[in-house]
Design an enzyme around this catalytic site. Structure first.
Site, short mmCIF file in Angstrom:
data_model
loop_
_atom_site.label_atom_id
_atom_site.label_comp_id
_atom_site.label_asym_id
_atom_site.label_seq_id
_atom_site.Cartn_x
_atom_site.Cartn_y
_atom_site.Cartn_z
CG HIS A 208 33.38 -8.80 2.12
ND1 HIS A 208 33.54 -9.92 1.36
CD2 HIS A 208 32.30 -8.17 1.59
CE1 HIS A 208 32.62 -9.97 0.43
NE2 HIS A 208 31.85 -8.93 0.54
C1 UD1 Z 1 30.04 -4.25 -1.11
C2 UD1 Z 1 28.75 -4.95 -1.55
C3 UD1 Z 1 28.95 -6.46 -1.43
C4 UD1 Z 1 30.19 -6.94 -2.15
C5 UD1 Z 1 31.39 -6.14 -1.64
C6 UD1 Z 1 32.66 -6.54 -2.33
C7 UD1 Z 1 26.60 -3.85 -1.08
C8 UD1 Z 1 25.43 -3.82 -0.19
N1 UD1 Z 1 27.63 -4.60 -0.69
O1 UD1 Z 1 30.22 -4.51 0.27
O2 UD1 Z 1 27.83 -7.11 -2.00
O3 UD1 Z 1 30.37 -8.30 -1.90
O4 UD1 Z 1 31.12 -4.76 -1.87
O5 UD1 Z 1 33.73 -5.84 -1.85
O6 UD1 Z 1 26.58 -3.20 -2.11
N2 UD1 Z 1 35.78 0.95 1.92
C9 UD1 Z 1 37.02 1.46 1.63
N3 UD1 Z 1 37.38 1.63 0.31
C10 UD1 Z 1 36.56 1.30 -0.71
C11 UD1 Z 1 35.28 0.81 -0.40
C12 UD1 Z 1 34.91 0.62 0.90
O7 UD1 Z 1 37.81 1.75 2.52
O8 UD1 Z 1 36.96 1.48 -1.88
C13 UD1 Z 1 35.41 0.72 3.33
C14 UD1 Z 1 34.55 1.79 3.91
O9 UD1 Z 1 35.00 2.01 5.21
C15 UD1 Z 1 33.18 1.21 3.94
C16 UD1 Z 1 33.45 -0.29 4.05
O10 UD1 Z 1 34.70 -0.48 3.41
O11 UD1 Z 1 32.42 1.70 4.98
C17 UD1 Z 1 32.42 -1.14 3.39
O12 UD1 Z 1 32.20 -0.76 2.04
P1 UD1 Z 1 30.74 -0.85 1.36
O13 UD1 Z 1 30.82 -0.44 -0.05
O14 UD1 Z 1 29.75 -0.22 2.25
O15 UD1 Z 1 30.36 -2.36 1.41
P2 UD1 Z 1 31.22 -3.65 1.17
O16 UD1 Z 1 31.35 -4.34 2.47
O17 UD1 Z 1 32.47 -3.37 0.40
#
Ligand code: UD1
Length: 366
Positions: A208
């Site tokens: 991811h």
């Molecule tokens: C975040 C953390 C990362 C951790 C990861 C674990 C930061 C900078 N990154 O990254 O360190 O390893 O979490 O998962 O804090 N989304 C959903 N549902 C959710 C959450 C996210 O659909 O519950 C989707 C959204 O489209 C979002 C994307 O996933 O844009 C990424 O989520 P985001 O929280 O921005 O970062 P992660 O890649 O999850």
């Protein structure tokens, strides 16, 4: 004496297994009063609620419901919504874990209000500033009052950055407390049956990191390695929402679907995932925490990154770095399949007793 009020901050999936034992222990301490704040950085049931249910974490006292956004906007929203919480609650301290955006955002707010910051998992460094988490780690530690690193290399990093030794408390690895406390429930998971897998006869994969999945070239290089490996052993791939989104944005659905032995699942719960990795022949991952968990399980781990903030998993554990180079990944996988991999040992203080050390220190210094 009145107990010391501490806001415990949780935002994203890798935070939940770290705050669980701390919440439980603090609720038993007459000297500490924990208040749980969930920023809502992760909000899907499978990325958040499942972990609260499985690990018996009490419902958050306060939810900030920030959701997903660009980094700047997400951090800004957390800060904006956390500031009034500090004003209302008037805590003596906040406790943050790990390195996600919520960790840094809440720390900055607390620092400006002269509220003490406790950082559990302080001091780990990848020295790769293109990783958002590295910025979060550096900023958080720079303003933290009580630094609680998981390993000696993290202590050394903090000393080298000029932190006073009396602020640094080597407590060990909090994630491993949850893993060891959950052993029975992990063993009972039926996930192998559900996915028709045999222990030792499959590979697990998580992916991811933006550097791997937001970059089409890198993503393709990794997929090319998977294409070869899945011809030898099935690969189970619990897929992160970000990765699912990028597969569709890059139009890679057909390529992924063409790999008959690549089994995609939704994100798994804590017990099922623990069972999955502990029963794998080996694990492919770009996660931080999974490098640690495989070391504790003694399962070979190939990390799909150029560097790691957890070098002890390479020096002492079962982990090797592969980056996203197709041939390197395949060569390391072959090495494992040929039975030619280090055994590894469990690092110092990754013993399931970090929570006790954290609570004792807090009862003493706060
Ligand atoms: C975040 C953390 C990362 C951790 C990861 C674990 C930061 C900078 N990154 O990254 O360190 O390893 O979490 O998962 O804090 N989304 C959903 N549902 C959710 C959450 C996210 O659909 O519950 C989707 C959204 O489209 C979002 C994307 O996933 O844009 C990424 O989520 P985001 O929280 O921005 O970062 P992660 O890649 O999850």
């Amino acid at each position: 004496m009145k107990p010391v009020k501490i806001l415990i901050i949780a935002g994203a999936r890798p935070n939940f297994m770290k705050i669980a034992p701390i919440m439980h222990a603090m609720r038993r301490s007459p000297k500490l009063e924990p208040i749980l704040v969930h920023t809502g950085q992760h909000y899907d049931v499978k990325m958040s609620d499942t972990f609260f249910d499985e690990l018996n974490i009490p419902r958050p006292d306060i939810s900030l419901e920030v959701g997903s956004d660009t980094h700047a906007r997400q951090v800004a929203k957390i800060m904006e919504r956390f500031e009034p919480v500090c004003d209302e609650q008037k805590p003596q301290a906040i406790l943050v874990v790990g390195d996600v955006n919520s960790t840094m955002a809440c720390s900055i707010v607390a620092a400006k209000k002269e509220i003490k910051i406790i950082h559990v998992e302080a001091g780990i460094r990848s020295r790769d500033r293109s990783m958002p988490e590295e910025i979060n780690r550096m900023v958080t530690d720079a303003i933290t009052d009580i630094l609680m690193p998981p390993s000696r290399d993290a202590v050394d990093n903090l000393l080298a950055e000029g932190h006073a030794p009396e602020k640094i408390h080597l407590v060990g690895n909090i994630m491993i407390d949850t893993l060891l406390a959950s052993k029975d429930l992990i063993n009972k998971s039926e996930i192998l049956k559900t996915l028709s897998l045999q222990a030792g006869n499959f590979v697990s994969l998580t992916l991811h990191r933006p550097s791997n999945v937001d970059n089409m070239d890198n993503f393709r290089k990794i997929l090319a390695a998977l294409e070869v490996i899945q011809q030898e052993l099935p690969i189970v791939f619990p897929i992160h929402p970000r990765t699912r989104k990028m597969i569709s944005e890059f139009g890679l659905e057909d390529y992924v679907a063409s790999m008959k032995n690549l089994i995609l699942t939704d994100p798994l719960g804590y017990f099922d995932f623990g069972k999955l990795i502990s029963a794998s022949r080996f694990v492919l991952t770009d996660s931080g925490g999974i490098q640690e968990e495989t070391t504790v399980y003694g399962i070979p781990c190939i990390t799909l990154r150029e560097n790691t903030e957890r070098p002890v998993t390479v020096w002492e554990g079962t982990n090797e770095l592969a980056g996203c180079d197709t041939e390197t990944i395949i060569a390391l996988a072959r090495q494992i399949l040929d039975g030619n991999w280090k055994k590894g040992r469990i690092p110092e203080l990754w013993d399931g007793a970090a929570t006790g050390r954290i609570i004792r220190i807090l009862e003493e210094v706060l």
